[in-house]
Design an enzyme around this catalytic site. Structure first.
Site, PDB file in Angstrom:
ATOM      1  N   THR A  71      -6.251  -2.268   9.597  1.00 36.01           N
ATOM      2  CA  THR A  71      -4.858  -2.743   9.531  1.00 36.01           C
ATOM      3  C   THR A  71      -4.258  -2.820  10.928  1.00 36.01           C
ATOM      4  OG1 THR A  71      -4.529  -1.943   7.287  1.00 36.01           O
ATOM      5  CG2 THR A  71      -2.554  -2.208   8.623  1.00 36.01           C
ATOM      6  N   TYR A  81      -5.504   6.487  13.056  1.00 31.68           N
ATOM      7  CA  TYR A  81      -4.143   6.007  13.315  1.00 31.68           C
ATOM      8  C   TYR A  81      -3.894   5.900  14.819  1.00 31.68           C
ATOM      9  CZ  TYR A  81       1.009   5.908  12.948  1.00 31.68           C
ATOM     10  OH  TYR A  81       2.344   5.579  13.033  1.00 31.68           O
ATOM     11  N   PHE A 126       0.848  -1.198   0.000  1.00 31.71           N
ATOM     12  CA  PHE A 126       0.000   0.000   0.000  1.00 31.71           C
ATOM     13  C   PHE A 126       0.882   1.245   0.000  1.00 31.71           C
ATOM     14  CE2 PHE A 126      -2.522   3.077   2.753  1.00 31.71           C
ATOM     15  CZ  PHE A 126      -3.123   3.673   1.661  1.00 31.71           C
ATOM     16  N   THR A 127       1.811   1.322   0.929  1.00 30.63           N
ATOM     17  CA  THR A 127       2.744   2.455   0.933  1.00 30.63           C
ATOM     18  C   THR A 127       4.190   1.993   0.740  1.00 30.63           C
ATOM     19  OG1 THR A 127       2.806   2.328   3.350  1.00 30.63           O
ATOM     20  CG2 THR A 127       1.333   3.956   2.378  1.00 30.63           C
ATOM     21  N   GLY A 128       4.418   0.698   0.841  1.00 30.19           N
ATOM     22  CA  GLY A 128       5.772   0.187   0.648  1.00 30.19           C
ATOM     23  C   GLY A 128       6.037  -0.060  -0.825  1.00 30.19           C
ATOM     24  N   THR A 178      10.725   9.322  12.883  1.00 23.94           N
ATOM     25  CA  THR A 178      11.953   8.729  12.374  1.00 23.94           C
ATOM     26  C   THR A 178      12.119   9.105  10.899  1.00 23.94           C
ATOM     27  OG1 THR A 178      11.630   6.923  13.923  1.00 23.94           O
ATOM     28  CG2 THR A 178      13.199   6.535  12.155  1.00 23.94           C
TER      29      THR A 178
END
Ligand code: NAD
Ligand code: UDP
Length: 314
Positions: A91, A144, A35-37, A174
């Protein structure tokens, strides 16, 4: 040699974790729905016969025999997790249930990548693990924040009810190579804007603070946490206590890139936390860990990464 499952293995943090675990001689399985990777993040690992790649969604059950599970699958940037908030909750929550169920069945140790967002817009500064947080349960960030809070609850419940060996880390902002250039996070945004000579978009007056941790420091803390004895479950903060305003970050990025970009001010998104800084005394005590990489050094490495990426993409 341990066999280790990394959910979200093709993401920014997951790809660094897979790389490090392989380097240490483990067998690693990356599970990701992309999805975002991106495959690009792990393609350099694919020649390694001890690395396996699985396309799977953590909201669906998954069966495998492993010794350890690092549960990282979840979009992490506000743009991505707000794109489909219901899916974000699924998720976090169903992903946690599926991975904890797996850990219970195969007696694996399991680590949850939780977040400083569980503290919301904190009224206590710096944030210690004992602080319960200040989260708007119906705000834009709640899919989230609350998803991650429920995941922590589930981890604790599986530990107490079913003796699952759990570890919870609360990760503070990060940054580093392999952040997604379009995910809207502040470090990637500012660097990409500076390198392209575009305006640097500071939201609000830029007086809000964050504490930025370089990815290598986080991975070290994560692995140390997984290695702690059974009596220590966390949650434990993993972050760099160096605190900077967003305006200071913008100025630092301009200075380090030598960019001619101008700073412009745009509206502050709703529920944007005003300050954030970890108290890391627990990590120091229990993990003998503290971050080593200064913001300036980490930014230089990240700038180099994005510079190469932009050149590659023309
Ligand atoms: P990322 O978006 O780069 O990585 C998340 C990965 O999870 C991606 O590869 C994505 O494709 C995958 N994913 C998303 N939903 C999935 C699903 N349903 N099934 C399978 N895979 C799925 O983000 P990141 O920065 O690498 O964050 C990794 C983890 O660390 C997340 O859980 C995030 O909440 C946590 N975290 C990150 C930060 C940070 O500053 N980067 C801070 C706090 C917590
Ligand atoms: N931010 C900003 N300009 C940007 C992107 C983000 O000023 O182009 C601000 C944002 O409003 C927040 C901080 O930078 O106050 C960190 O944002 P990010 O999305 O990176 O992380 P989070 O808010 O989840 O800590």
């Amino acid at each position: 040699m341990k066999r280790i499952l990394v959910t979200g293995g093709a993401g920014f943090l997951g790809s660094h974790l897979c790389e490090r675990l392989l380097k240490e001689g483990n067998e690693v399985i990356s599970l990701d729905n992309y999805f975002t990777g991106q495959k690009r993040n792990i393609v350099h690992l694919m020649d390694n016969p001890y690395f396996e790649v699985v396309r799977h969604d953590v909201t669906m059950p998954f069966f495998i025999e492993v010794d350890e599970i690092y549960n990282l699958a979840c979009p992490a940037s506000p743009i991505h997790y707000q794109y489909n908030p219901i899916k974000t909750v699924k998720t976090s929550v169903m992903g946690a249930i599926n991975m904890l169920g797996l850990a219970k069945r195969i007696k694996a140790k399991i680590l949850q990548a939780s977040t400083s967002e569980v503290y919301g817009d904190p009224q206590v500064h710096p944030q210690k693990e004992s602080y319960w947080g200040h989260v708007n349960p119906i705000g834009l960030r709640s899919c989230y924040d609350e998803g991650k809070r429920v995941a922590e609850t589930l981890f604790m419940n599986y530990h107490h009810q079913n003796n699952v060996r759990i570890k919870i880390i609360r990760i503070f902002n990060t940054y580093g190579p392999r952040m997604h250039p379009n995910d809207g996070r502040v470090v990637s945004n500012f660097i990409v804007q500076a390198l392209k000579g575009e305006n640097i978009t500071v939201y609000g007056d830029g007086g809000q603070t964050r504490s930025f941790q370089y990815v290598d420091d986080l991975i070290e803390g994560m692995i140390k946490m997984m290695g702690t004895g059974e009596d220590f479950t966390g949650p434990v903060n993993i972050g760099n206590p160096g605190e900077f305003t967003i305006l200071e970050l913008a100025q630092k990025v301009i200075e380090l890139t030598g960019s001619k970009s101008k700073i412009v001010f745009e509206p502050l998104p709703s529920d944007d936390p005003m300050q954030r800084k970890p108290d890391i005394s627990l990590a120091k005590e229990k993990l003998n860990w503290e971050p080593k990489i200064h913001l300036e050094d980490g930014l230089k490495k990240t700038i180099e990464y994005f510079d190469n990426l932009l050149k590659e993409n023309g």
